[in-house]
Design a protein around this motif. Sequence first.
Motif, mmCIF file in Angstrom:
data_model
loop_
_atom_site.group_PDB
_atom_site.id
_atom_site.type_symbol
_atom_site.label_atom_id
_atom_site.label_comp_id
_atom_site.label_asym_id
_atom_site.label_seq_id
_atom_site.Cartn_x
_atom_site.Cartn_y
_atom_site.Cartn_z
ATOM 1 N N LYS A 145 0.855 -1.195 0.000
ATOM 2 C CA LYS A 145 0.000 0.000 0.000
ATOM 3 C C LYS A 145 0.890 1.244 0.000
ATOM 4 C CE LYS A 145 -3.957 -2.147 0.117
ATOM 5 N NZ LYS A 145 -4.925 -2.055 -0.975
ATOM 6 N N PHE A 146 1.345 1.670 1.217
ATOM 7 C CA PHE A 146 2.294 2.772 1.274
ATOM 8 C C PHE A 146 3.705 2.254 1.561
ATOM 9 C CE2 PHE A 146 -1.674 4.111 3.371
ATOM 10 C CZ PHE A 146 -2.128 4.980 2.423
ATOM 11 N N GLY A 147 3.848 0.957 1.735
ATOM 12 C CA GLY A 147 5.060 0.441 2.370
ATOM 13 C C GLY A 147 4.753 0.394 3.853
ATOM 14 N N THR A 148 5.451 -0.388 4.600
ATOM 15 C CA THR A 148 5.110 -0.554 6.009
ATOM 16 C C THR A 148 6.261 -0.180 6.909
ATOM 17 O OG1 THR A 148 4.479 -2.146 7.711
ATOM 18 C CG2 THR A 148 5.714 -3.002 5.856
ATOM 19 N N PHE A 149 5.947 0.275 8.081
ATOM 20 C CA PHE A 149 6.959 0.605 9.072
ATOM 21 C C PHE A 149 7.628 -0.667 9.582
ATOM 22 C CE2 PHE A 149 8.358 2.501 13.186
ATOM 23 C CZ PHE A 149 9.008 3.588 12.657
ATOM 24 N N TYR A 150 7.015 -1.807 9.307
ATOM 25 C CA TYR A 150 7.553 -3.100 9.730
ATOM 26 C C TYR A 150 7.763 -3.971 8.493
ATOM 27 C CZ TYR A 150 5.849 -1.281 14.099
ATOM 28 O OH TYR A 150 5.625 -0.467 15.174
ATOM 29 N N PRO A 151 8.868 -3.774 7.768
ATOM 30 C CA PRO A 151 9.044 -4.467 6.492
ATOM 31 C C PRO A 151 9.139 -5.974 6.638
ATOM 32 C CG PRO A 151 11.070 -3.365 7.153
ATOM 33 C CD PRO A 151 10.002 -2.898 8.093
ATOM 34 N N GLY A 152 9.357 -6.479 7.851
ATOM 35 C CA GLY A 152 9.470 -7.927 8.026
ATOM 36 C C GLY A 152 8.138 -8.640 7.993
ATOM 37 N N THR A 153 7.050 -7.917 8.172
ATOM 38 C CA THR A 153 5.736 -8.555 8.221
ATOM 39 C C THR A 153 5.160 -8.657 6.820
ATOM 40 O OG1 THR A 153 4.762 -6.409 8.669
ATOM 41 C CG2 THR A 153 5.266 -7.776 10.569
ATOM 42 N N LYS A 154 5.655 -9.590 6.061
ATOM 43 C CA LYS A 154 5.245 -9.733 4.661
ATOM 44 C C LYS A 154 3.782 -10.104 4.509
ATOM 45 C CE LYS A 154 9.411 -8.901 3.158
ATOM 46 N NZ LYS A 154 9.717 -7.625 2.507
ATOM 47 N N ARG A 155 3.226 -10.720 5.519
ATOM 48 C CA ARG A 155 1.841 -11.167 5.413
ATOM 49 C C ARG A 155 0.846 -10.060 5.754
ATOM 50 N NH1 ARG A 155 0.703 -11.123 10.618
ATOM 51 N NH2 ARG A 155 2.177 -11.870 12.181
ATOM 52 N N GLY A 156 1.318 -8.889 6.165
ATOM 53 C CA GLY A 156 0.425 -7.854 6.662
ATOM 54 C C GLY A 156 0.362 -7.928 8.174
ATOM 55 N N LEU A 157 -0.130 -6.889 8.810
ATOM 56 C CA LEU A 157 -0.102 -6.798 10.268
ATOM 57 C C LEU A 157 -1.339 -7.429 10.889
ATOM 58 C CD1 LEU A 157 2.488 -5.254 10.837
ATOM 59 C CD2 LEU A 157 1.132 -3.556 12.045
ATOM 60 N N LYS A 158 -1.121 -8.134 11.996
ATOM 61 C CA LYS A 158 -2.196 -8.710 12.788
ATOM 62 C C LYS A 158 -2.176 -8.052 14.158
ATOM 63 C CE LYS A 158 -3.138 -11.775 9.548
ATOM 64 N NZ LYS A 158 -4.406 -11.736 8.779
ATOM 65 N N LEU A 159 -3.329 -7.521 14.561
ATOM 66 C CA LEU A 159 -3.397 -6.736 15.790
ATOM 67 C C LEU A 159 -4.419 -7.284 16.758
ATOM 68 C CD1 LEU A 159 -3.506 -3.152 14.197
ATOM 69 C CD2 LEU A 159 -1.487 -4.483 14.830
ATOM 70 N N CYS A 160 -4.116 -7.157 18.049
ATOM 71 C CA CYS A 160 -5.114 -7.465 19.069
ATOM 72 C C CYS A 160 -6.136 -6.333 19.097
ATOM 73 C CB CYS A 160 -4.455 -7.637 20.433
ATOM 74 S SG CYS A 160 -3.750 -6.115 21.106
ATOM 75 N N ALA A 161 -7.235 -6.534 19.816
ATOM 76 C CA ALA A 161 -8.307 -5.534 19.842
ATOM 77 C C ALA A 161 -7.825 -4.203 20.401
ATOM 78 C CB ALA A 161 -9.485 -6.061 20.659
ATOM 79 N N ARG A 162 -6.996 -4.245 21.453
ATOM 80 C CA ARG A 162 -6.522 -2.996 22.055
ATOM 81 C C ARG A 162 -5.683 -2.200 21.057
ATOM 82 N NH1 ARG A 162 -1.893 -1.184 25.955
ATOM 83 N NH2 ARG A 162 -0.741 -2.804 24.843
ATOM 84 N N CYS A 163 -4.752 -2.853 20.361
ATOM 85 C CA CYS A 163 -3.896 -2.145 19.420
ATOM 86 C C CYS A 163 -4.680 -1.671 18.195
ATOM 87 C CB CYS A 163 -2.731 -3.038 18.994
ATOM 88 S SG CYS A 163 -1.474 -3.235 20.285
ATOM 89 N N ALA A 164 -5.656 -2.473 17.754
ATOM 90 C CA ALA A 164 -6.480 -2.060 16.618
ATOM 91 C C ALA A 164 -7.236 -0.774 16.948
ATOM 92 C CB ALA A 164 -7.452 -3.169 16.242
ATOM 93 N N LEU A 165 -7.806 -0.718 18.147
ATOM 94 C CA LEU A 165 -8.563 0.467 18.538
ATOM 95 C C LEU A 165 -7.639 1.643 18.831
ATOM 96 C CD1 LEU A 165 -11.237 -1.278 20.779
ATOM 97 C CD2 LEU A 165 -11.550 -0.332 18.494
ATOM 98 N N ALA A 166 -6.470 1.365 19.405
ATOM 99 C CA ALA A 166 -5.500 2.439 19.648
ATOM 100 C C ALA A 166 -5.023 3.021 18.321
ATOM 101 C CB ALA A 166 -4.321 1.913 20.456
ATOM 102 N N GLY A 167 -4.815 2.161 17.325
ATOM 103 C CA GLY A 167 -4.401 2.652 16.015
ATOM 104 C C GLY A 167 -5.444 3.558 15.401
ATOM 105 N N LEU A 168 -6.714 3.190 15.552
ATOM 106 C CA LEU A 168 -7.802 4.019 15.036
ATOM 107 C C LEU A 168 -7.870 5.344 15.798
ATOM 108 C CD1 LEU A 168 -10.178 4.127 13.045
ATOM 109 C CD2 LEU A 168 -11.614 3.158 14.853
ATOM 110 N N ALA A 169 -7.705 5.285 17.111
ATOM 111 C CA ALA A 169 -7.753 6.502 17.928
ATOM 112 C C ALA A 169 -6.573 7.422 17.638
ATOM 113 C CB ALA A 169 -7.771 6.131 19.410
#
Length: 496
Positions: A145-169
């Motif tokens: 998409k834009f490139g990722t801050f975590y280039p090692g995660t080739k599969r895309g990022l997986k987040l717990c509920a707290r981090c998903a909501l914190a990212g949105l906030a």
Amino acid sequence: MARITLSLDRPTGNFWMDTGLVVLLEQFGEGEHESEEVLRKLVDRLVQKTGKSGVYFDQTTGQFREYEKVNWVYPTNLFIKVSGVAPKIEMQINGKTEKFFTQPPVFDLSLKLSKNENPCDICGDVAPLTDAKMWMYPFVVEPGKFGTFYPGTKRGLKLCARCALAGLAGYLGWLWKAQGKNALHFFIFHADLREMKRLHEEVLRPLQQEGSGGTAPVAFFGPYLHETTLGLLLALFAHVPGSDRLSETARRLLATLLGARAEVPSTAVTLYAVTGKPGQAFNMQALREFSRLQPLYRLYEQWLQRLQHIAADPHQQLVRVLAQFQQRRDRDTETLWRDRIARAILEFDDPLPFVEQFLFEARAREEQPRPLVSGTLDVLNHYIQEVLGMEEQFRRTLAGFGHTLGAAAHEHNEMGLLYSLRNARNPEDFYRVLNDAQFRLEITVPEALLQLERGERIAGVPWGRVKTLLAIYAMNAYLRKSAPQTATSQPTEQEE
């Protein structure tokens, strides 16, 4: 239904996510919370009416009705690309089959968590995870998409509920500044969660501006990252000595974090600045981290002291000095010089080559050439001494000779000699120009400039820096002689 636990003692270490945690803690407080309730309230704050209308077909009444369209708030809509959804119905209109909503579309996000538990890619907690790609977090997005801050995660990022909501906030915690369609900057402070929460609540929120141009208070801004970052920091620094926007408690906090008080902050404040071009999406161009805010504030204080003798408001005079490095070109304003000078200052590097470039390529070629803003050389002289480590007496010798050289060049109509000085590419060229100046302008070159040392240094200073600084002093004196003699164009004692 999933629950999340919010605590000031549980940072993620990711500057974007921790900014979001601060927003969540401000709105919901510490403790356990229903994730769906948190998500609903966040979406309510991130969606706004657009002022445009659409139509849907009301199946109950059999009529078309208007509704007011909504969308993700700008600039969040450059990242989150989930559109409004609603059931549709096919209808024949003038012999054509068309689809219509049967109710106003709803902009929403869903927290689809996996049944199995695995470590979260951000915080490491073992929990049910969700895919980050639909949330489109800056720097925490699906590869490609834009490139990722975590280039090692080739599969895309997986987040717990707290981090998903914190990212949105996190979208609600940034400071941002836009320059039309040319650039979009946003800024995130990262520190200890407790201090960052205080910083956001007591300092940054009261200083936020309102309007379509952004929320970041800035002394000046442009399409480039470093100039706008320096403009933001100058705007913040101004509130430490006194403020009509911040409480005394907030000013003490800001002063402590910037090292303006005797107290030592428990953690350093780091500023992350991002710039890119807005469009259908956000095209990120640069991400920079600035961690030397305390020495920068001390430099700011010293600059104000240097400017007190020429301006009733030293802060505003400093802003004028640093904002001047721009030039109007047709309908646009070019600020590349200002950005390069700002980068050098923020990184405690050498800004002199860019000041020289601005003087010779912009100011000297104007229809009505002007010298630098009053106080500019005071600011540069202090920087040269404190940051670049040039001995004060040698600097004064250069300043005095530069003024003499520029004034004599103006008297003899020899601007070309100053360009020859500026264009010197080695010590031989430099001394050749000085020799020409002695005979053509009938001036004497100080002995201190004639002693070339090992490593091509003069008085312990690289010869190129000596040449650049001398060219700045000389051209500024030449332009001052050319400009109308007003109060603002007179040299200060420091500049002489």
